[in-house]
Design an enzyme around this catalytic site. Structure first.
Site, PDB file in Angstrom:
ATOM      1  CE1 TYR A 184     108.525  25.533  93.010  1.00  0.00           C
ATOM      2  CE2 TYR A 184     106.838  24.622  94.458  1.00  0.00           C
ATOM      3  CZ  TYR A 184     107.529  24.604  93.256  1.00  0.00           C
ATOM      4  OH  TYR A 184     107.222  23.664  92.319  1.00  0.00           O
ATOM      5  CB  THR A 186     103.000  25.426  96.254  1.00  0.00           C
ATOM      6  OG1 THR A 186     104.237  25.074  96.888  1.00  0.00           O
ATOM      7  CG2 THR A 186     102.923  24.771  94.888  1.00  0.00           C
ATOM      8  CE  LYS A 187     106.804  25.304 100.114  1.00  0.00           C
ATOM      9  NZ  LYS A 187     108.184  25.124  99.769  1.00  0.00           N
ATOM     10  CG  ASN A 188     101.220  30.000 103.587  1.00  0.00           C
ATOM     11  OD1 ASN A 188     101.211  28.908 103.000  1.00  0.00           O
ATOM     12  ND2 ASN A 188     100.708  30.161 104.784  1.00  0.00           N
ATOM     13  CG  LEU A 189     104.820  36.382 100.432  1.00  0.00           C
ATOM     14  CD1 LEU A 189     104.486  37.448 101.464  1.00  0.00           C
ATOM     15  CD2 LEU A 189     106.261  36.503 100.005  1.00  0.00           C
TER      16      LEU A 189
END
Ligand SMILES: *Cc1c(COP(=O)(O)O)cnc(C)c1O
Length: 389
Positions: A184, A186-189
């Site tokens: 998603y 906002t996630k780290n990847l």
């Protein structure tokens, strides 16, 4: 308080470079936009990186969780043990199958499902355990896996925060039968929207793959490729959960930089630790004893009895200082859906409720400057100093 910033500091900003833009442009020019060669490449690279049996790229972590439950055979009348301290997806996907989420309280030090409390929640209807690596802090997987093995339960990890997390030297994704990652925004990847189901067993992955595209006997890529056959059979009740090549191209570019981005996250966490030290009003997140934290979130907690204001007011004042904050998470059992359907009440899961009530997620992303981190810390110190109990 520090002098007010002119520019709003966002809670999160993705790192998107020319590499991502180039990758998407190539897909657009290629004539093949949806699941195809880029998705296959992403799956190959991720399978290798995680060391799992097989990796299936999907359009969300929610889809990955749902498919894992279906493939694990979870259905009507079953129970799945999980944490209340999580996002909507972990609970709702259990409901999709007709099963019931059984919430077990968390550990105060990590906010993760407490292995010591699992056994008491197991009934003859229990089929699976679904832990969440909150903020990227690894769950204590060995005791969870041991209980699951002894009681014949599937383990389905919600690793939405945990791409990059390791446990006892192994990546999350290589530990249990199913692991669901989120890509998603906002996630780290990120792939904008996207997810991954890592499976220990290649047969589970093959079954999930079929269900991810309408339960068809062969996927569209093979149908439309040169020499492909137009024929297909709908063999199972499936879903529409496949990832596009457009999204996969973003993910491949993100992956090439991922380890550098994670190093930047760790550096910013170090800056926060230094800058937030020295106040008895703040509880800082713990470092894992037996693994590597992915630092998806930096959750600050207010220590009870130290301030005259509550978390909501503290958060409001940080926002007034032009800082983007968030709160992770309102425990699921406090939401009307779960409260009303299962007769749950405040007080049922006291550790999760306490942790939630004191939590504020501070901005954390690789593009933050040291001055950004120090500004947030100075604002937090300023608010605390103005509001001593
Ligand atoms: C973001 C998130 C999800 C859902 O991810 P999607 O890819 O948006 O479906 C699931 N669980 C947790 C804990 C999350 O934070």
């Amino acid at each position: 308080m520090p002098p007010l910033r002119t520019e709003f500091l966002p809670f999160h900003r993705p790192t998107i470079g020319e590499d991502e833009i180039q990758g998407v442009a190539e897909v657009l020019r290629s004539g093949w936009l949806t699941t195809g060669p880029r998705v296959q490449e992403l799956e190959r690279v991720l399978k290798e990186r995680l060391g799992c049996g097989d990796a299936l790229a999907l359009n969300s972590c929610t889809a990955a969780l749902h498919l894992a439950l279906v493939v694990a055979g979870v259905g009507e009348g079953d129970e799945v043990i999980t944490t209340p301290y999580t996002f909507a997806s972990t609970g709702e996907t259990i409901l999709y199958t007709g099963a019931r989420p059984v919430f077990v309280d968390v550990e105060p030090s990590t906010s993760n499902l407490d292995p010591e409390r699992i056994e008491a929640a197991i009934t003859p209807r229990t089929r699976a355990i679904s832990p969440v690596h909150l903020a990227g802090h690894p769950c204590r997987m060995d005791p969870i896996l041991e209980i699951a093995r002894r009681r014949g339960l599937a383990v389905i990890e919600d690793a939405a925060h945990a791409f990059g997390t390791t446990y006892r030297g192994r990546p999350v994704g290589a530990l249990s039968r199913f692991t669901a990652f989120s890509f998603y925004a906002t996630k780290n990847l990120t792939t904008g929207e996207g997810g991954l189901l890592a499976c220990a067993d290649a047969d589970d992955a093959a079954r999930a793959r079929k269900l991810s595209l309408h339960g068809l006997s062969r996927d569209a890529w093979r149908r439309y490729a040169a020499g492909g056959s137009w024929a297909y059979a709908i063999e199972d009740l499936g879903y529409k959960y496949n990832l596009t090549d457009l999204a996969a191209a973003i993910g491949l570019a993100q992956l090439r930089r991922f380890d550098d981005e994670q190093a930047k996250r760790r550096e910013r966490v170090g800056w926060y630790r230094e800058a937030l030290a020295g106040s008895d009003a703040f509880e800082l997140p713990t470092d894992p004893e037996d693994g590597e934290h992915a630092w998806h979130l930096f959750i600050l907690r207010l220590r009870p009895g130290t301030l005259s204001i509550d978390r909501d007011e503290f958060a409001r004042r940080l926002q007034e200082a032009r800082i983007g904050i968030s709160v992770h998470f309102i425990p699921l059992h406090l939401h009307p859906l779960y409260r009303d359907r299962f007769g749950l009440r405040p007080g049922d899961l006291p550790v999760a409720e306490d942790l939630y009530g004191r939590a504020i997620s501070l901005p954390l992303f690789p593009g933050m400057s040291r001055a950004d981190v120090e500004y947030v810390a100075a604002a937090a110190h300023g608010i605390a100093a103005a509001c001593r109990a």
